[in-house]
Design an enzyme around this catalytic site. Structure first.
Site, PDB file in Angstrom:
ATOM      1  N   ASP A  27      44.334  30.844  50.790  1.00 45.53           N
ATOM      2  CA  ASP A  27      43.225  31.072  49.887  1.00 45.53           C
ATOM      3  C   ASP A  27      41.919  30.804  50.630  1.00 45.53           C
ATOM      4  O   ASP A  27      41.669  29.687  51.083  1.00 45.53           O
ATOM      5  CB  ASP A  27      43.384  30.138  48.682  1.00 45.53           C
ATOM      6  CG  ASP A  27      42.227  30.276  47.722  1.00 45.53           C
ATOM      7  OD1 ASP A  27      41.806  31.411  47.499  1.00 45.53           O
ATOM      8  OD2 ASP A  27      41.758  29.252  47.212  1.00 45.53           O
ATOM      9  N   THR A  51      37.478  35.789  47.843  1.00 47.11           N
ATOM     10  CA  THR A  51      36.726  34.894  48.720  1.00 47.11           C
ATOM     11  C   THR A  51      36.897  35.297  50.182  1.00 47.11           C
ATOM     12  O   THR A  51      35.920  35.360  50.934  1.00 47.11           O
ATOM     13  CB  THR A  51      37.179  33.430  48.555  1.00 47.11           C
ATOM     14  OG1 THR A  51      38.587  33.394  48.621  1.00 47.11           O
ATOM     15  CG2 THR A  51      36.732  32.870  47.247  1.00 47.11           C
ATOM     16  N   THR A  52      38.146  35.589  50.567  1.00 44.21           N
ATOM     17  CA  THR A  52      38.384  35.999  51.948  1.00 44.21           C
ATOM     18  C   THR A  52      37.618  37.287  52.234  1.00 44.21           C
ATOM     19  O   THR A  52      36.942  37.408  53.257  1.00 44.21           O
ATOM     20  CB  THR A  52      39.893  36.218  52.183  1.00 44.21           C
ATOM     21  OG1 THR A  52      40.597  35.123  51.606  1.00 44.21           O
ATOM     22  CG2 THR A  52      40.221  36.310  53.646  1.00 44.21           C
ATOM     23  N   ASP A  76      43.657  31.074  40.073  1.00 46.68           N
ATOM     24  CA  ASP A  76      42.934  32.295  40.405  1.00 46.68           C
ATOM     25  C   ASP A  76      43.422  33.461  39.555  1.00 46.68           C
ATOM     26  O   ASP A  76      42.625  34.203  38.999  1.00 46.68           O
ATOM     27  CB  ASP A  76      43.128  32.639  41.892  1.00 46.68           C
ATOM     28  CG  ASP A  76      42.405  31.639  42.776  1.00 46.68           C
ATOM     29  OD1 ASP A  76      41.680  30.789  42.218  1.00 46.68           O
ATOM     30  OD2 ASP A  76      42.576  31.711  44.000  1.00 46.68           O
TER      31      ASP A  76
HETATM   32  P1  ADP Z   1      40.810  37.536  48.801  1.00 42.72           P
HETATM   33  O1  ADP Z   1      40.524  36.085  48.992  1.00 42.72           O
HETATM   34  O2  ADP Z   1      39.701  38.370  49.343  1.00 42.72           O
HETATM   35  O3  ADP Z   1      41.171  37.893  47.406  1.00 42.72           O
HETATM   36  P2  ADP Z   1      43.558  38.101  49.433  1.00 42.72           P
HETATM   37  O4  ADP Z   1      44.355  37.493  50.525  1.00 42.72           O
HETATM   38  O5  ADP Z   1      43.903  37.755  48.049  1.00 42.72           O
HETATM   39  O6  ADP Z   1      42.039  37.821  49.741  1.00 42.72           O
HETATM   40  O7  ADP Z   1      43.672  39.671  49.621  1.00 42.72           O
HETATM   41  C1  ADP Z   1      43.055  40.546  48.744  1.00 42.72           C
HETATM   42  C2  ADP Z   1      43.180  41.960  49.251  1.00 42.72           C
HETATM   43  O8  ADP Z   1      44.549  42.323  49.371  1.00 42.72           O
HETATM   44  C3  ADP Z   1      42.549  42.922  48.268  1.00 42.72           C
HETATM   45  O9  ADP Z   1      41.802  43.873  48.967  1.00 42.72           O
HETATM   46  C4  ADP Z   1      43.760  43.539  47.606  1.00 42.72           C
HETATM   47  O10 ADP Z   1      43.496  44.826  47.123  1.00 42.72           O
HETATM   48  C5  ADP Z   1      44.769  43.547  48.713  1.00 42.72           C
HETATM   49  N1  ADP Z   1      46.145  43.607  48.230  1.00 42.72           N
HETATM   50  C6  ADP Z   1      46.782  42.724  47.441  1.00 42.72           C
HETATM   51  N2  ADP Z   1      48.064  43.116  47.209  1.00 42.72           N
HETATM   52  C7  ADP Z   1      48.232  44.275  47.899  1.00 42.72           C
HETATM   53  C8  ADP Z   1      49.326  45.190  48.087  1.00 42.72           C
HETATM   54  N3  ADP Z   1      50.503  44.985  47.513  1.00 42.72           N
HETATM   55  N4  ADP Z   1      49.136  46.260  48.865  1.00 42.72           N
HETATM   56  C9  ADP Z   1      47.941  46.476  49.452  1.00 42.72           C
HETATM   57  N5  ADP Z   1      46.886  45.662  49.327  1.00 42.72           N
HETATM   58  C10 ADP Z   1      47.004  44.578  48.555  1.00 42.72           C
END
Ligand code: ADP
Ligand code: MG
Length: 509
Positions: free
Chosen positions: A56, A89-90, A364
Site C-alpha cells: 500500500d 496513492t501509489t 481502503d
Molecule cells: P494504488 O495505490 O495506486 O491504488 P495499486 O497497487 O492498488 O496502487 O494498483 C492500482 C492499479 O492497478 C490501478 O491502475 C488499477 O486499475 C490496476 N489494477 C488493479 N487490478 C487490476 C487487474 N486485475 N488488471 C489490471 N490492472 C489492475
C-alpha cells in the site's frame, strides 16, 4: 550531485530543481514495483525492528524513514490521495515522478519553468474536462467489481455489503490472526477487541448501561508519590486501609451512575476491578482508541476523561452485550445499539502481518466502494483512463501553441506511466504492451481497454471486472499536476540551520 532522500542537508544556491526532480524520481522508484495486482510488496523495518509488509503506497510513505523536505511535500500528495479516495496513492506518486522526469527533459530543451508549470495546469484542467465525459453509472454488480479491484478479489463481497449498509463512520473493523482469510465476516452490531477483566464478571449483559472512560481508574499519581512518614505498624495498616477505602469509594461513585458495563482505554487499580467484579459489573480494560470511538458512535455514550465527573447522562445503551469466542480469544459483541446502522467486519488471516495487511485493504476497499456509490461514476482500470486522457491530450496540445504546447505533450506522455508500470510489474515488455494498448484505443469502445496483467495484451477491463471510482484517477492526476508545477518553479531550497549548529559545516540534518 545525486541527492539522497534521507539526506535533508541542503545548500542555498544548489540546483534546487534538479534536487526536486531527483527526489520525485526516487520516491516513484520506491513504490513503483508495488503497483497493480502483480506488484510486489515492500518490507519496512523500523528502528525497533518492527516489520510491516505492505504494497500500500500510503503505508510505505507513512512508515518509511524519509525526511528530505522535498520528499515530505511529495508524500503529502499520497496523504491527500488516501484521505480523499482511500486508493490511488501509489499511482499519485508514480505520476508525480513521471511529470517531474518529463519536466527535466523540457528544462534541458530550455523551456522556462513557468511555461512548464502553466502547460501542466492547462493539461490538468483539460484532463478534468475530459474525465467529465468518461465513466459509467453504478449498480450493485458494478460495485462488486470495484471492491474486487480494490481487494484484488479477496473477500470483496463483504466490502460491498458493508459499504452499502452503513456510512463509513459506522463501520468498525477488527482483526484476529490464526484464521483463514475466507472466514472473515461482516456482522450487524459492534465487535470490539477485548475481554472481561476478571473471570467473576458475567459473560453477557442484557440492556447494558455503558460507560466509556479514557483515563486510568486509580488514585492519581501525585497522591501515590507522597512520602508518608510512619512510626509504627498500626500506622502503616491505617494508611493502607485508608487508601483502599479511597479506591472503593472511587469505584462506588462510578457504580452510582447506574453503569453495569465499562470500557476503559487505560488501566484500572486491582482493588477497583475486584469491587466491580463483586458488584456484577462487566469491565474491559485497555480498549483501543478507535474502538472507544466506535463504542461512543454506536451506543450514544460519551467518552469521559475525568473519572470524577462521570454521571448517568454519559452512559450509552444497547440491547445485549455478550462475549463471543473467535479464534483462541474472546471478543465483545454489542447488538441492538441505538445507532442501528452500526456494522463490523471481522478480518481473519493466518498471521498478524497478513491480518494487518488485509485490514488495510479492507479499510481502503470499503472506502473506495463508498466513493463509487456516492459519486455514481466509475471508470475501467488497468490504466485505461490514463491512456484515453493521454491520447486526447496529445491531440489537444496542437491547439495550445507556444512553449506551453510542449508541456501539454509532456503531460500526456507522463500519463502513460500507469499502464506502462502495470505491464512492467507483470514481467511483460512495457513498450510492446503500450503499443498494443494504444492500438486498441483507436477501436470503437477502445476507452474500456487496459493492461491485462496476465498476458500483457490490451483487454476490455469492464469485462475483466477491473473497475474503479472515477474520483481516484481524477484526484491522482490533479494532485500530481499541482505538486509538479509547484516543485518545478522552486528556485532555491534554503533550510535554516538551528542555532547550535551554526559554524559546524559538516553537520547533517
Ligand atoms: P494504488 O495505490 O495506486 O491504488 P495499486 O497497487 O492498488 O496502487 O494498483 C492500482 C492499479 O492497478 C490501478 O491502475 C488499477 O486499475 C490496476 N489494477 C488493479 N487490478 C487490476 C487487474 N486485475 N488488471 C489490471 N490492472 C489492475
Ligand atoms: Mg489501490
Amino acid at each position: 550531485m545525486s541527492e539522497k532522500v534521507n539526506d535533508a542537508r541542503q545548500q542555498a544556491g544548489a540546483s534546487a530543481r534538479s534536487v526536486c526532480i531527483d527526489i520525485a524520481k526516487q520516491l516513484s522508484d520506491i513504490v513503483k514495483h508495488t503497483l497493480g495486482p502483480s506488484g510486489l510488496d515492500n518490507m519496512l523495518v523500523d528502528q525497533a525492528k518492527d516489520v510491516v509488509i505492505t504494497n500500500d503506497g500510503a503505508t510505505i510513505m507513512k512508515e518509511s524513514d524519509i525526511d528530505h523536505p522535498v520528499a515530505k511535500v511529495i508524500m503529502d500528495v499520497a496523504r491527500t490521495q488516501e484521505e480523499q479516495c482511500f486508493d490511488g496513492t501509489t499511482s499519485s506518486i508514480i505520476l508525480t515522478g513521471a511529470l517531474m522526469e518529463e519536466a527535466s527533459t523540457l528544462l534541458k530543451n530550455k523551456i522556462h519553468p513557468t511555461k512548464i508549470a502553466i502547460g501542466y495546469q492547462i493539461a490538468a484542467i483539460k484532463a478534468e474536462e475530459l474525465l467529465l465525459d468518461m465513466g459509467m453509472k453504478v449498480d450493485e454488480r458494478v460495485l462488486d467489481k470495484v471492491a474486487q479491484t480494490a481487494m484484488t478479489g479477496k473477500s470483496a463481497g463483504i466490502c460491498v455489503e458493508v459499504a452499502m449498509a452503513a456510512p463509513l463512520e459506522d463501520i468498525n473493523i477488527v482483526r484476529r490472526p490464526n484464521g483463514k482469510i475466507r472466514d472473515s465476516t461482516a456482522i450487524s452490531g459492534l465487535l470490539i477487541d477485548g475481554q472481561k477483566a476478571s473471570h467473576e464478571m458475567p459473560d453477557a449483559v442484557e440492556d447494558p448501561k455503558i460507560a466509556l472512560i479514557a483515563a486510568d481508574i486509580d488514585i492519581p499519581d501525585y497522591a501515590q508519590a507522597l512520602n508518608v512518614q510512619v512510626t509504627n505498624n498500626s500506622e502503616v495498616q491505617q494508611f493502607i486501609e485508608g487508601r483502599n477505602a479511597q479506591l472503593v469509594e472511587m469505584a462506588q461513585s462510578i457504580l452510582d451512575t447506574g453503569v453495569n458495563v465499562l470500557f476503559c482505554s487505560r488501566d484500572i487499580h486491582p482493588a477497583i476491578i475486584e469491587t466491580f467484579a463483586t458488584k456484577g459489573l462487566y469491565l474491559v480494560r485497555r480498549v483501543r482508541r478507535s474502538d472507544m470511538e466506535a463504542l461512543a458512535n454506536a451506543t450514544g455514550a460519551r467518552i469521559v476523561v475525568n473519572v470524577d465527573t462521570i454521571s448517568t447522562k454519559d452512559l450509552g445503551t444497547s440491547k445485549l452485550l455478550e462475549e463471543v469466542n473467535i479464534g483462541e480469544r474472546p471478543m465483545v459483541k454489542l447488538t441492538g445499539t441505538p445507532n442501528e446502522s452500526t456494522v463490523s467486519v471481522l478480518v481473519r488471516a493466518p498471521t498478524q502481518h497478513v491480518v494487518d495487511e488485509i485490514k488495510r485493504a479492507f479499510d481502503d476497499a470499503i472506502g473506495v466502494v463508498s466513493i463509487a456509490y456516492e459519486d455514481q461514476s466509475v471508470v475501467p482500470g488497468g490504466g485505461a483512463p490514463y491512456l484515453t486522457l493521454s491520447a486526447n491530450l496529445k491531440e489537444y496540445a496542437a491547439t495550445v501553441g507556444g512553449r506551453e504546447q510542449m508541456a501539454v505533450e509532456a503531460f500526456a506522455n507522463a500519463l502513460e506511466v500507469i499502464p506502462k508500470t502495470l505491464a512492467e510489474n507483470s514481467g511483460l515488455d512495457p513498450i510492446d504492451s503500450l503499443i498494443a494498448l494504444r492500438k486498441a484505443h483507436t477501436q470503437e469502445d477502445g476507452w474500456k481497454y487496459g493492461i491485462n496483467v496476465n498476458d500483457g495484451t490490451a483487454c476490455d477491463m469492464i469485462e475483466a471486472n477491473v473497475v474503479e471510482p472515477k474520483r481516484v484517477a481524477a484526484q491522482a492526476i490533479r494532485s500530481a499536476a499541482d505538486i509538479s508545477s509547484q516543485l518545478i518553479r522552486i528556485e532555491k531550497i534554503i533550510t535554516a540551520k538551528r542555532k547550535a549548529e551554526i559554524g559546524d559545516d559538516d553537520f547533517q540534518y
